[in-house]
Design a protein around this motif. Structure first.
Motif, PDB file in Angstrom:
ATOM      1  N   ILE A   1      56.573 104.732  45.524  1.00 39.84           N
ATOM      2  CA  ILE A   1      55.938 105.353  44.370  1.00 39.84           C
ATOM      3  C   ILE A   1      54.442 105.511  44.615  1.00 39.84           C
ATOM      4  O   ILE A   1      53.726 104.529  44.797  1.00 39.84           O
ATOM      5  N   GLU A   2      54.024 106.762  44.663  1.00 37.55           N
ATOM      6  CA  GLU A   2      52.599 107.089  44.768  1.00 37.55           C
ATOM      7  C   GLU A   2      52.119 107.580  43.411  1.00 37.55           C
ATOM      8  O   GLU A   2      52.744 108.456  42.797  1.00 37.55           O
ATOM      9  N   CYS A   3      51.018 107.028  42.944  1.00 34.52           N
ATOM     10  CA  CYS A   3      50.350 107.565  41.767  1.00 34.52           C
ATOM     11  C   CYS A   3      49.100 108.298  42.248  1.00 34.52           C
ATOM     12  O   CYS A   3      48.444 107.851  43.192  1.00 34.52           O
ATOM     13  N   ARG A   4      48.782 109.413  41.611  1.00 37.41           N
ATOM     14  CA  ARG A   4      47.662 110.206  42.108  1.00 37.41           C
ATOM     15  C   ARG A   4      46.895 110.838  40.950  1.00 37.41           C
ATOM     16  O   ARG A   4      47.476 111.227  39.938  1.00 37.41           O
ATOM     17  N   THR A   5      45.588 110.915  41.135  1.00 40.90           N
ATOM     18  CA  THR A   5      44.697 111.443  40.109  1.00 40.90           C
ATOM     19  C   THR A   5      43.745 112.456  40.725  1.00 40.90           C
ATOM     20  O   THR A   5      43.099 112.160  41.733  1.00 40.90           O
ATOM     21  N   THR A   6      43.666 113.630  40.137  1.00 42.38           N
ATOM     22  CA  THR A   6      42.647 114.601  40.508  1.00 42.38           C
ATOM     23  C   THR A   6      41.438 114.363  39.610  1.00 42.38           C
ATOM     24  O   THR A   6      41.552 114.448  38.384  1.00 42.38           O
ATOM     25  N   PHE A   7      40.302 114.040  40.217  1.00 44.23           N
ATOM     26  CA  PHE A   7      39.124 113.664  39.426  1.00 44.23           C
ATOM     27  C   PHE A   7      38.325 114.914  39.048  1.00 44.23           C
ATOM     28  O   PHE A   7      37.869 115.659  39.904  1.00 44.23           O
ATOM     29  N   ILE A   8      38.148 115.105  37.717  1.00 44.87           N
ATOM     30  CA  ILE A   8      37.463 116.287  37.200  1.00 44.87           C
ATOM     31  C   ILE A   8      36.095 115.876  36.658  1.00 44.87           C
ATOM     32  O   ILE A   8      36.006 115.262  35.596  1.00 44.87           O
ATOM     33  N   PRO A   9      35.029 116.176  37.372  1.00 45.38           N
ATOM     34  CA  PRO A   9      33.685 115.805  36.908  1.00 45.38           C
ATOM     35  C   PRO A   9      33.390 116.410  35.532  1.00 45.38           C
ATOM     36  O   PRO A   9      33.771 117.542  35.233  1.00 45.38           O
ATOM     37  N   GLY A  10      32.721 115.632  34.698  1.00 44.18           N
ATOM     38  CA  GLY A  10      32.387 116.109  33.360  1.00 44.18           C
ATOM     39  C   GLY A  10      33.433 115.743  32.336  1.00 44.18           C
ATOM     40  O   GLY A  10      33.108 115.331  31.216  1.00 44.18           O
ATOM     41  N   LEU A  11      34.701 115.859  32.702  1.00 44.74           N
ATOM     42  CA  LEU A  11      35.782 115.453  31.803  1.00 44.74           C
ATOM     43  C   LEU A  11      36.206 114.013  32.059  1.00 44.74           C
ATOM     44  O   LEU A  11      36.814 113.375  31.200  1.00 44.74           O
ATOM     45  N   MET A  12      35.906 113.507  33.234  1.00 40.86           N
ATOM     46  CA  MET A  12      36.288 112.146  33.610  1.00 40.86           C
ATOM     47  C   MET A  12      35.069 111.409  34.147  1.00 40.86           C
ATOM     48  O   MET A  12      34.083 112.017  34.551  1.00 40.86           O
ATOM     49  N   ASP A  13      35.157 110.073  34.137  1.00 36.93           N
ATOM     50  CA  ASP A  13      34.097 109.261  34.711  1.00 36.93           C
ATOM     51  C   ASP A  13      34.715 108.050  35.400  1.00 36.93           C
ATOM     52  O   ASP A  13      35.945 107.946  35.516  1.00 36.93           O
ATOM     53  N   LYS A  14      33.883 107.137  35.849  1.00 36.74           N
ATOM     54  CA  LYS A  14      34.361 105.977  36.598  1.00 36.74           C
ATOM     55  C   LYS A  14      35.294 105.103  35.764  1.00 36.74           C
ATOM     56  O   LYS A  14      36.201 104.453  36.311  1.00 36.74           O
ATOM     57  N   LEU A  15      35.091 105.087  34.450  1.00 35.26           N
ATOM     58  CA  LEU A  15      35.952 104.271  33.590  1.00 35.26           C
ATOM     59  C   LEU A  15      37.388 104.774  33.592  1.00 35.26           C
ATOM     60  O   LEU A  15      38.325 103.995  33.419  1.00 35.26           O
ATOM     61  N   ASP A  16      37.569 106.082  33.778  1.00 38.50           N
ATOM     62  CA  ASP A  16      38.927 106.622  33.899  1.00 38.50           C
ATOM     63  C   ASP A  16      39.634 105.992  35.094  1.00 38.50           C
ATOM     64  O   ASP A  16      40.803 105.578  34.994  1.00 38.50           O
ATOM     65  N   ILE A  17      38.935 105.928  36.220  1.00 40.72           N
ATOM     66  CA  ILE A  17      39.541 105.376  37.431  1.00 40.72           C
ATOM     67  C   ILE A  17      39.831 103.899  37.257  1.00 40.72           C
ATOM     68  O   ILE A  17      40.879 103.394  37.699  1.00 40.72           O
ATOM     69  N   THR A  18      38.941 103.175  36.579  1.00 42.27           N
ATOM     70  CA  THR A  18      39.185 101.755  36.318  1.00 42.27           C
ATOM     71  C   THR A  18      40.438 101.566  35.472  1.00 42.27           C
ATOM     72  O   THR A  18      41.318 100.761  35.811  1.00 42.27           O
ATOM     73  N   GLU A  19      40.559 102.329  34.384  1.00 44.40           N
ATOM     74  CA  GLU A  19      41.717 102.189  33.495  1.00 44.40           C
ATOM     75  C   GLU A  19      43.007 102.579  34.208  1.00 44.40           C
ATOM     76  O   GLU A  19      44.017 101.866  34.124  1.00 44.40           O
ATOM     77  N   ILE A  20      42.977 103.691  34.920  1.00 46.94           N
ATOM     78  CA  ILE A  20      44.181 104.151  35.610  1.00 46.94           C
ATOM     79  C   ILE A  20      44.617 103.143  36.664  1.00 46.94           C
ATOM     80  O   ILE A  20      45.794 102.767  36.746  1.00 46.94           O
ATOM     81  N   SER A  21      43.679 102.696  37.496  1.00 47.62           N
ATOM     82  CA  SER A  21      44.040 101.793  38.594  1.00 47.62           C
ATOM     83  C   SER A  21      44.556 100.455  38.078  1.00 47.62           C
ATOM     84  O   SER A  21      45.458  99.862  38.683  1.00 47.62           O
ATOM     85  N   LYS A  22      44.040  99.984  36.966  1.00 49.67           N
ATOM     86  CA  LYS A  22      44.575  98.758  36.366  1.00 49.67           C
ATOM     87  C   LYS A  22      46.013  98.972  35.898  1.00 49.67           C
ATOM     88  O   LYS A  22      46.855  98.087  36.033  1.00 49.67           O
ATOM     89  N   THR A  23      46.291 100.164  35.370  1.00 52.70           N
ATOM     90  CA  THR A  23      47.628 100.462  34.852  1.00 52.70           C
ATOM     91  C   THR A  23      48.643 100.618  35.982  1.00 52.70           C
ATOM     92  O   THR A  23      49.773 100.127  35.883  1.00 52.70           O
ATOM     93  N   VAL A  24      48.251 101.274  37.065  1.00 51.21           N
ATOM     94  CA  VAL A  24      49.196 101.598  38.135  1.00 51.21           C
ATOM     95  C   VAL A  24      49.127 100.600  39.289  1.00 51.21           C
ATOM     96  O   VAL A  24      49.605 100.869  40.388  1.00 51.21           O
ATOM     97  N   LYS A  25      48.580  99.425  39.040  1.00 51.95           N
ATOM     98  CA  LYS A  25      48.290  98.440  40.097  1.00 51.95           C
ATOM     99  C   LYS A  25      49.507  98.079  40.948  1.00 51.95           C
ATOM    100  O   LYS A  25      49.364  97.647  42.094  1.00 51.95           O
ATOM    101  N   ASP A  26      50.718  98.250  40.421  1.00 48.69           N
ATOM    102  CA  ASP A  26      51.919  97.870  41.171  1.00 48.69           C
ATOM    103  C   ASP A  26      52.494  99.005  42.009  1.00 48.69           C
ATOM    104  O   ASP A  26      53.515  98.814  42.685  1.00 48.69           O
ATOM    105  N   CYS A  27      51.875 100.179  41.992  1.00 54.81           N
ATOM    106  CA  CYS A  27      52.406 101.286  42.795  1.00 54.81           C
ATOM    107  C   CYS A  27      52.185 101.010  44.277  1.00 54.81           C
ATOM    108  O   CYS A  27      51.358 100.176  44.661  1.00 54.81           O
TER     109      CYS A  27
END
Length: 236
Positions: A155-181
């Motif tokens: 299982i790969e989880c993947r995120t396309t990072f969109i500047p302006g709509l996303m910030d570093k906190l998005d990556i923190t929240e996502i990575s904490k959620t998908v930590k078991d992938c």
């Protein structure tokens, strides 16, 4: 089934495989940065799974990728494609936005797929703004990860990072959620091919900035890669 396109040979869609790729039509999200939106909504052919395979020259392919659109909107089509691929001893990769975990769990339990690539678009409170989809997506993502881990499906989880709509906190929240992938990949935003004219104006991050996001994710996920336009970089 509703098919938008077929690629007979790809070396980038399934890691370590030369794959055929089938794009199924329609999606239940609207992401302005989507590169396939016009393609999946206007270029639609009705085909059977058998017709899909008969239309392809599979001399060099050794795997199948089912993509979209959102393939799980056509569960029987996905199942039939998987069965035909398995008859050829092809491993199968499924690209999904995670909105239909029951479909994926069934495919996993029946050993019809080998690799799931799950798009996690943004932090969960932003899903409505960025994708138009709001139905407890974080719970569905966790269901899919759990099902894949239980059955030994990559299982790969993947995120396309969109500047302006996303910030570093998005990556923190996502990575904490998908930590078991098994793998978390952060992908550079391709503004040139975005569907929305407004989103074509957004400037992507530099490769250095992308690496910084990868390091944030690495604090929570064991295996992290950053995909730029030309490289795939593993975060140590």
């Amino acid at each position: 089934m509703k098919v938008s396109g077929i690629v007979e040979l790809s070396t980038i869609d399934y890691p370590k495989h030369a794959s055929a790729v089938v794009f199924l039509a329609e999606c239940n999200m609207y992401c302005g940065y989507c590169q396939n939106y016009e393609f999946i909504t206007k270029n639609i052919s009705e085909m059977s799974a058998k017709e899909v395979f008969e239309s392809m020259d599979l001399m060099f392919a050794d795997a199948l990728v089912i993509s979209g659109g959102e393939p799980t909107l056509q569960p029987e089509a996905v199942k039939e494609l998987c069965k035909l691929a398995k008859e050829k001893n092809f491993p199968v990769k499924l690209d999904t936005n995670g909105t239909n975990p029951e479909v994926i769990k069934k495919l996993v339990s029946e050993k019809l797929i080998d690799y799931v690539a799950l798009d996690v678009k943004c932090s969960f409170e932003k899903y409505g703004q960025i994708t138009g989809y709001t139905t407890k997506i974080n719970e569905k993502i966790l269901e899919i990860i759990s099902a894949c881990k239980k059955e030994g499906i990559f299982i790969e989880c993947r995120t396309t990072f969109i500047p302006g709509l996303m910030d570093k906190l998005d990556i923190t929240e996502i990575s904490k959620t998908v930590k078991d992938c098994d793998l978390y990949s952060i992908q550079k935003y391709d503004s040139e091919h975005a569907h929305s004219e407004e989103m074509q104006k957004i400037k992507p991050l530099s490769d250095v900035e992308m690496m910084e996001l990868g390091k944030i994710a690495k604090e929570h996920v064991k295996n992290v890669i950053v995909r730029t336009f030309v490289n795939e970089i593993s975060i140590k």
